[in-house]
Scaffold this motif. Structure first.
Motif, PDB file in Angstrom:
ATOM      1  N   PHE A 106      -2.533   1.477  -0.540  1.00 54.73           N
ATOM      2  CA  PHE A 106      -1.864   1.655  -1.140  1.00 54.73           C
ATOM      3  C   PHE A 106      -2.019   2.555  -2.266  1.00 54.73           C
ATOM      4  N   ASN A 107      -1.754   4.233  -2.618  1.00 56.17           N
ATOM      5  CA  ASN A 107      -2.082   4.288  -4.058  1.00 56.17           C
ATOM      6  C   ASN A 107      -0.436   4.090  -4.945  1.00 56.17           C
ATOM      7  N   LYS A 108      -0.134   4.096  -6.332  1.00 57.78           N
ATOM      8  CA  LYS A 108       0.448   3.810  -7.345  1.00 57.78           C
ATOM      9  C   LYS A 108       1.643   4.956  -7.398  1.00 57.78           C
ATOM     10  N   ASN A 109       1.269   6.172  -7.224  1.00 58.35           N
ATOM     11  CA  ASN A 109       2.187   6.919  -7.249  1.00 58.35           C
ATOM     12  C   ASN A 109       3.256   7.061  -6.064  1.00 58.35           C
ATOM     13  N   LEU A 110       2.499   6.706  -4.624  1.00 54.99           N
ATOM     14  CA  LEU A 110       3.894   6.268  -3.272  1.00 54.99           C
ATOM     15  C   LEU A 110       4.972   6.467  -3.814  1.00 54.99           C
ATOM     16  N   LYS A 111       5.734   6.807  -3.519  1.00 58.77           N
ATOM     17  CA  LYS A 111       7.924   6.839  -3.516  1.00 58.77           C
ATOM     18  C   LYS A 111       8.333   6.185  -2.203  1.00 58.77           C
ATOM     19  N   GLU A 112       7.641   6.707  -1.155  1.00 58.83           N
ATOM     20  CA  GLU A 112       8.668   6.458   0.092  1.00 58.83           C
ATOM     21  C   GLU A 112       7.870   6.229   1.298  1.00 58.83           C
ATOM     22  N   ILE A 113       8.573   4.903   2.625  1.00 58.07           N
ATOM     23  CA  ILE A 113       7.366   5.175   3.350  1.00 58.07           C
ATOM     24  C   ILE A 113       8.651   5.452   3.900  1.00 58.07           C
ATOM     25  N   GLY A 114       7.965   6.298   5.741  1.00 59.90           N
ATOM     26  CA  GLY A 114       9.054   6.452   6.382  1.00 59.90           C
ATOM     27  C   GLY A 114       9.025   5.063   7.454  1.00 59.90           C
ATOM     28  N   GLU A 115      10.809   6.071   8.349  1.00 65.19           N
ATOM     29  CA  GLU A 115      10.911   4.681   9.296  1.00 65.19           C
ATOM     30  C   GLU A 115       9.541   4.371  10.190  1.00 65.19           C
ATOM     31  N   ASN A 116       9.489   3.107  10.817  1.00 69.96           N
ATOM     32  CA  ASN A 116       8.473   3.203  12.004  1.00 69.96           C
ATOM     33  C   ASN A 116       7.218   3.618  10.716  1.00 69.96           C
ATOM     34  N   ALA A 117       6.978   3.549  10.091  1.00 69.26           N
ATOM     35  CA  ALA A 117       5.532   5.084   9.948  1.00 69.26           C
ATOM     36  C   ALA A 117       4.081   3.750   9.916  1.00 69.26           C
ATOM     37  N   PHE A 118       4.387   3.015   9.675  1.00 72.95           N
ATOM     38  CA  PHE A 118       3.101   1.979  10.461  1.00 72.95           C
ATOM     39  C   PHE A 118       3.731   1.176  11.584  1.00 72.95           C
ATOM     40  N   ALA A 119       4.747   1.256  12.093  1.00 68.30           N
ATOM     41  CA  ALA A 119       5.019   0.068  13.656  1.00 68.30           C
ATOM     42  C   ALA A 119       3.850   0.408  14.237  1.00 68.30           C
ATOM     43  N   ASP A 120       4.185  -1.313  15.200  1.00 71.84           N
ATOM     44  CA  ASP A 120       3.131  -1.253  16.336  1.00 71.84           C
ATOM     45  C   ASP A 120       1.937  -1.515  15.683  1.00 71.84           C
ATOM     46  N   CYS A 121       1.217  -1.130  14.242  1.00 72.62           N
ATOM     47  CA  CYS A 121      -0.228  -1.165  14.280  1.00 72.62           C
ATOM     48  C   CYS A 121      -0.708  -3.057  14.011  1.00 72.62           C
ATOM     49  N   LYS A 122      -1.350  -3.401  15.415  1.00 73.85           N
ATOM     50  CA  LYS A 122      -1.261  -4.714  15.654  1.00 73.85           C
ATOM     51  C   LYS A 122      -2.511  -4.976  15.073  1.00 73.85           C
ATOM     52  N   SER A 123      -2.939  -4.816  14.440  1.00 76.11           N
ATOM     53  CA  SER A 123      -4.651  -4.821  13.796  1.00 76.11           C
ATOM     54  C   SER A 123      -4.594  -5.454  12.351  1.00 76.11           C
ATOM     55  N   LEU A 124      -3.218  -4.953  11.462  1.00 76.60           N
ATOM     56  CA  LEU A 124      -3.098  -4.697   9.931  1.00 76.60           C
ATOM     57  C   LEU A 124      -2.370  -6.094   9.809  1.00 76.60           C
ATOM     58  N   THR A 125      -3.244  -7.327   8.520  1.00 75.89           N
ATOM     59  CA  THR A 125      -3.170  -8.473   7.902  1.00 75.89           C
ATOM     60  C   THR A 125      -1.885  -7.834   6.597  1.00 75.89           C
ATOM     61  N   SER A 126      -2.436  -7.371   6.199  1.00 75.18           N
ATOM     62  CA  SER A 126      -2.367  -8.042   4.783  1.00 75.18           C
ATOM     63  C   SER A 126      -1.311  -6.279   4.325  1.00 75.18           C
ATOM     64  N   VAL A 127      -0.315  -5.810   3.896  1.00 69.80           N
ATOM     65  CA  VAL A 127       0.731  -5.317   3.036  1.00 69.80           C
ATOM     66  C   VAL A 127       0.965  -5.378   1.877  1.00 69.80           C
ATOM     67  N   ASN A 128       0.564  -4.522   0.628  1.00 69.98           N
ATOM     68  CA  ASN A 128       0.751  -5.055  -1.171  1.00 69.98           C
ATOM     69  C   ASN A 128       1.499  -3.408  -0.519  1.00 69.98           C
ATOM     70  N   ILE A 129       2.910  -3.543  -1.233  1.00 70.61           N
ATOM     71  CA  ILE A 129       3.858  -2.181  -1.269  1.00 70.61           C
ATOM     72  C   ILE A 129       3.591  -1.738  -3.163  1.00 70.61           C
TER      73      ILE A 129
END
Length: 320
Positions: A106-129
């Motif tokens: 992710f980038n430092k200037n991000l303000k908004e993540i929409g609904e279902n934006a990453f839904a069903d990404c079954k291999s994603l292991t880590s998220v740092n917002i």
């Protein structure tokens, strides 16, 4: 008649103008199609490339990329995504159903993540917002079944409903003290979640919030919480302990009756020479409440350092 002709001319002119604008703002450049926004920046509408590691460009045709459109990257064979520094918005369903996506930078200037934006990404292991994010939409990471670690040290006030619903591998989550509300079904079905530290400023916990968290062994309810939804703690660990520091009442609808056995703050009567009554929170003695003889009728007047008590047990017998 003149009025009708004039009205026709106005409508015709508007249609021509809109058609011209539409042709002007939509374009493509190599692997991307995009549209121009009112401020002159652009939103990517689709990605047509085949790279497994995608870096979102800062600019396309000299225009700054600030937004990713709805469905723009969904259902693709992408393993890693790096967001550009100018990006401020990820729209709804942008990255949904990327079966091989393992990493998002992710980038430092991000303000908004929409609904279902990453839904069903079954291999994603880590998220740092990043800290600057102010909104995460409903179901944003719904059914990310390999997701283990989440850092929500960002500026959101509410975790919207279903955000981590069905994240069956989730073990660790960090939340900012800015969060005041956790919505319905947020952690429903997170069966590997063993512990969680709720934000100090939390006010409300939604319906079925921790339902099905069968590994969850304990939870401390912050002092400011005033509302806990129906079935919020249904189906947690058999030896679950609750530490309630707030004024909210722990009731049947939060923890259904069929799941009550040995899961709440309890009062235990120890039998020794004089007998004693101690208020316990799990195995920790909180306060000695009385001293009685074995066989005596005991009237309990309980004051707890850990808040309201729903279930009281003396020598294994539940008391109303």
């Amino acid at each position: 008649m003149k009025r009708s002709v004039r009205l026709f001319c106005i409508i015709f002119s508007a249609v021509v103008l809109l058609s011209f604008q539409g042709a002007k703002v939509k374009a493509s450049n190599g692997e991307y199609t995009y549209k121009e926004l009112q401020d002159g920046n652009i939103e990517i509408e689709s990605y047509t490339g085949s790279e497994k590691e995608v870096v979102i460009p800062d600019e396309i045709d000299g225009k700054k990329v600030v937004s990713l459109g709805e469905y723009s990257f969904c259902w693709l064979d992408i393993e890693k995504i790096t967001l550009n520094e100018s990006l401020v918005k990820i729209s709804r369903y942008t990255f949904t159903s990327l079966p091989n996506l393992k990493e998002v930078i992710f980038n430092k200037n991000l303000k908004e993540i929409g609904e279902n934006a990453f839904a069903d990404c079954k291999s994603l292991t880590s998220v740092n917002i990043p800290q600057g994010v102010k909104k995460i939409g409903e179901s944003a990471f719904n059914k990310c079944t390999s997701l283990e670690n989440v850092n929500l040290s960002c500026s959101i006030k509410t975790i919207e409903k279903n955000t981590f619903f069905g994240c069956i591998s989730l073990r660790d989550i960090t939340m900012s003290d800015d969060i005041t509300s956790i919505g319905d079904y947020v952690f429903d079905g997170c069966k590997e979640l063993e512990s969680i530290c709720l934000p100090d400023n939390l006010k409300t916990i939604g319906e079925s919030c921790f339902s099905g968290c069968r590994s969850l062994k304990s939870i401390a309810i912050p002092r400011g919480v005033t509302s806990i939804g129906k079935n919020a703690l249904k189906g947690v660990s058999d030896d679950f302990k609750i530490y309630n520091n707030s004024i909210v009442e722990i009731t049947d609808h939060i923890y259904p009756k069929e799941d009550l056995s040995d899961k709440y703050v309890s009062l235990t009567l120890k039998y020794n020479d004089g007998g004693s009554v101690e208020l316990r929170c799990g195995s920790d003695i909180i306060k000695e409440a009385a001293s009685v003889k074995v066989g005596s009728n005991v009237k309990l007047n309980i004051n707890s350092d850990v808040g309201n008590i729903y279930k009281v047990t003396v020598n294994g017998v539940h008391l109303e």
